[in-house]
Design an enzyme around this catalytic site. Structure first.
Site, mmCIF file in Angstrom:
data_model
loop_
_atom_site.group_PDB
_atom_site.id
_atom_site.type_symbol
_atom_site.label_atom_id
_atom_site.label_comp_id
_atom_site.label_asym_id
_atom_site.label_seq_id
_atom_site.Cartn_x
_atom_site.Cartn_y
_atom_site.Cartn_z
ATOM 1 N N ASP A 8 0.838 -1.201 0.000
ATOM 2 C CA ASP A 8 0.000 0.000 0.000
ATOM 3 C C ASP A 8 0.878 1.257 0.000
ATOM 4 O O ASP A 8 2.009 1.231 0.475
ATOM 5 C CB ASP A 8 -0.913 -0.018 1.237
ATOM 6 C CG ASP A 8 -2.101 0.929 1.088
ATOM 7 O OD1 ASP A 8 -2.403 1.345 -0.054
ATOM 8 O OD2 ASP A 8 -2.723 1.249 2.116
ATOM 9 N N ASN B 271 -10.783 -2.797 -5.720
ATOM 10 C CA ASN B 271 -10.037 -1.792 -6.489
ATOM 11 C C ASN B 271 -10.673 -1.484 -7.849
ATOM 12 O O ASN B 271 -10.329 -0.484 -8.480
ATOM 13 C CB ASN B 271 -8.573 -2.214 -6.696
ATOM 14 C CG ASN B 271 -7.717 -2.089 -5.448
ATOM 15 O OD1 ASN B 271 -6.756 -2.836 -5.257
ATOM 16 N ND2 ASN B 271 -8.040 -1.145 -4.575
HETATM 17 C C1 IPE Z 1 -1.457 0.292 -3.440
HETATM 18 O O1 IPE Z 1 -1.270 1.663 -3.458
HETATM 19 C C2 IPE Z 1 -1.547 -0.299 -4.827
HETATM 20 C C3 IPE Z 1 -2.873 -0.801 -5.200
HETATM 21 C C4 IPE Z 1 -3.918 -0.865 -4.430
HETATM 22 C C5 IPE Z 1 -3.040 -1.252 -6.570
HETATM 23 P P1 IPE Z 1 -2.481 2.681 -3.433
HETATM 24 O O2 IPE Z 1 -2.853 3.011 -4.826
HETATM 25 O O3 IPE Z 1 -3.571 2.139 -2.594
HETATM 26 O O4 IPE Z 1 -1.812 3.952 -2.746
HETATM 27 P P2 IPE Z 1 -2.420 4.901 -1.643
HETATM 28 O O5 IPE Z 1 -2.963 4.044 -0.548
HETATM 29 O O6 IPE Z 1 -3.490 5.701 -2.313
HETATM 30 O O7 IPE Z 1 -1.268 5.736 -1.193
HETATM 31 C C1 IPE Z 2 -4.683 -2.432 -0.238
HETATM 32 O O1 IPE Z 2 -4.735 -1.188 -0.707
HETATM 33 C C2 IPE Z 2 -5.051 -3.384 -1.334
HETATM 34 C C3 IPE Z 2 -3.954 -3.743 -2.228
HETATM 35 C C4 IPE Z 2 -2.712 -3.598 -1.930
HETATM 36 C C5 IPE Z 2 -4.341 -4.310 -3.495
HETATM 37 P P1 IPE Z 2 -6.075 -0.311 -0.758
HETATM 38 O O2 IPE Z 2 -5.562 1.061 -0.823
HETATM 39 O O3 IPE Z 2 -6.952 -0.757 -1.858
HETATM 40 O O4 IPE Z 2 -6.806 -0.616 0.623
HETATM 41 P P2 IPE Z 2 -7.579 0.338 1.610
HETATM 42 O O5 IPE Z 2 -8.760 0.832 0.852
HETATM 43 O O6 IPE Z 2 -6.652 1.440 1.985
HETATM 44 O O7 IPE Z 2 -7.929 -0.509 2.789
HETATM 45 MG MG MG Z 3 -4.139 2.372 -0.636
#
Ligand code: IPE
Ligand code: IPE
Ligand code: MG
Length: 268
Positions: free
Chosen positions: A43, A92
């Site tokens: 994340d 997602n």
């Molecule tokens: C994790 O990074 C990658 C995926 C979920 C594909 P995020 O895209 O969730 O990054 P933040 O949480 O917005 O920083």
């Molecule tokens: C966690 O990231 C999921 C993945 C790494 C695919 P998200 O950004 O989607 O999760 P939340 O919404 O912060 O819990």
């Molecule tokens: Mg995230």
């Protein structure tokens, strides 16, 4: 008489190109007590991009690929059995269309570009999740990379794609009902056998980057006894050093499985 405990024979070879710091962290680990299975909730890509002033979140996802490569190679060098990465959740799909399209294209290119790296490191690629949700290009690249690496005997790299723990349990329940008309036959082993992770050991260590203390629908059944390590580091900044620190933290913590002393896992 048994041999004195020394670092495993393969470690000097595996860590040849590591920094002095990393080798020092490695030396603090007990090779006999490494987790068999590490699962990572990757994340913080979006925040990483924002922190750098990039307008496009995808810059963070692109940077995260380097972290994926380094974590994968390091876990393989340490001869872990399984590394599972939460790459894209069932939830997602709610993200903006452009981000989803960019992520799927990144995934497709990654699956093709990393084939040599996977072969060189004897890694077998597997995937869990509702894979039929993936666009054709990403799905074809996934299937082909899994096929090419199917005979590799080293670490298994498991990508979680369109994965949700509850979604997996619903799909598992459907298979269970079809296979077991008699409810009395259903036990924990029967449930294990219909999950996407059938045949894999449960994660011993669950790592989450970006500091959020939540499991976000990841491997709900399988993490029953996992040690959880949450770090504020954003995924694109997560490197070998942070992985070694997570392993050291894991080794400092005692798992009891409901017992009182040094107990063993209640199921395989
Ligand atoms: C994790 O990074 C990658 C995926 C979920 C594909 P995020 O895209 O969730 O990054 P933040 O949480 O917005 O920083
Ligand atoms: C966690 O990231 C999921 C993945 C790494 C695919 P998200 O950004 O989607 O999760 P939340 O919404 O912060 O819990
Ligand atoms: Mg995230």
């Amino acid at each position: 008489m048994s041999e004195p405990i020394t670092p495993q024979a393969w470690w000097p070879e595996a860590s040849r190109d590591w920094s002095a710091d990393e080798r020092q962290l490695l030396a603090q680990l007990d090779p006999g007590r490494l987790p068999a299975h590490v699962a990572i909730i990757m994340d913080g890509n979006g925040r990483w991009a924002r922190q750098r002033g990039y307008l496009d979140r995808i810059r963070g996802h692109e940077a995260g690929i380097d972290s994926v490569r380094e974590a994968t190679r390091t876990c393989a060098q340490l001869r872990l059995q399984v590394l599972t990465l939460y790459a894209f959740s069932k939830e997602n799909w709610r993200r903006p269309k452009a981000e989803i399209a960019a992520l799927m294209e990144l995934l497709r290119r990654f699956l093709i570009a990393e084939r040599d790296e996977l072969m060189d490191n004897n890694i077998r690629l597997l995937a869990i999740g509702s894979l039929d949700d993936l666009p054709n290009g990403a799905r074809a690249a996934l299937d082909e990379t899994m096929r090419l690496t199917a005979n590799n005997t080293g670490m298994k790299l498991v990508l979680s794609l369109s994965y949700g723990g509850r979604d997996e349990l619903v799909r598992a329940a459907r298979k269970l009902v079809a296979q077991h008309p008699d409810p009395a036959q259903i036990n924990e082993a029967a449930i294990d056998a219909v999950l996407d992770t059938a045949g894999l050991p449960d994660p011993d260590l669950l790592v989450r980057t970006r500091g959020e203390m939540r499991v976000t629908n990841f491997l709900l059944w399988q993490i029953a006894y996992a040690v959880i390590f949450v770090t504020p580091v954003l995924w694109p900044d997560f490197r070998r050093r942070q992985l070694l620190e997570a392993l050291a933290d894991y080794q400092r913590r005692e798992r009891r499985y409901g017992g009182v002393g040094q107990s063993t896992a209640p199921r395989g």
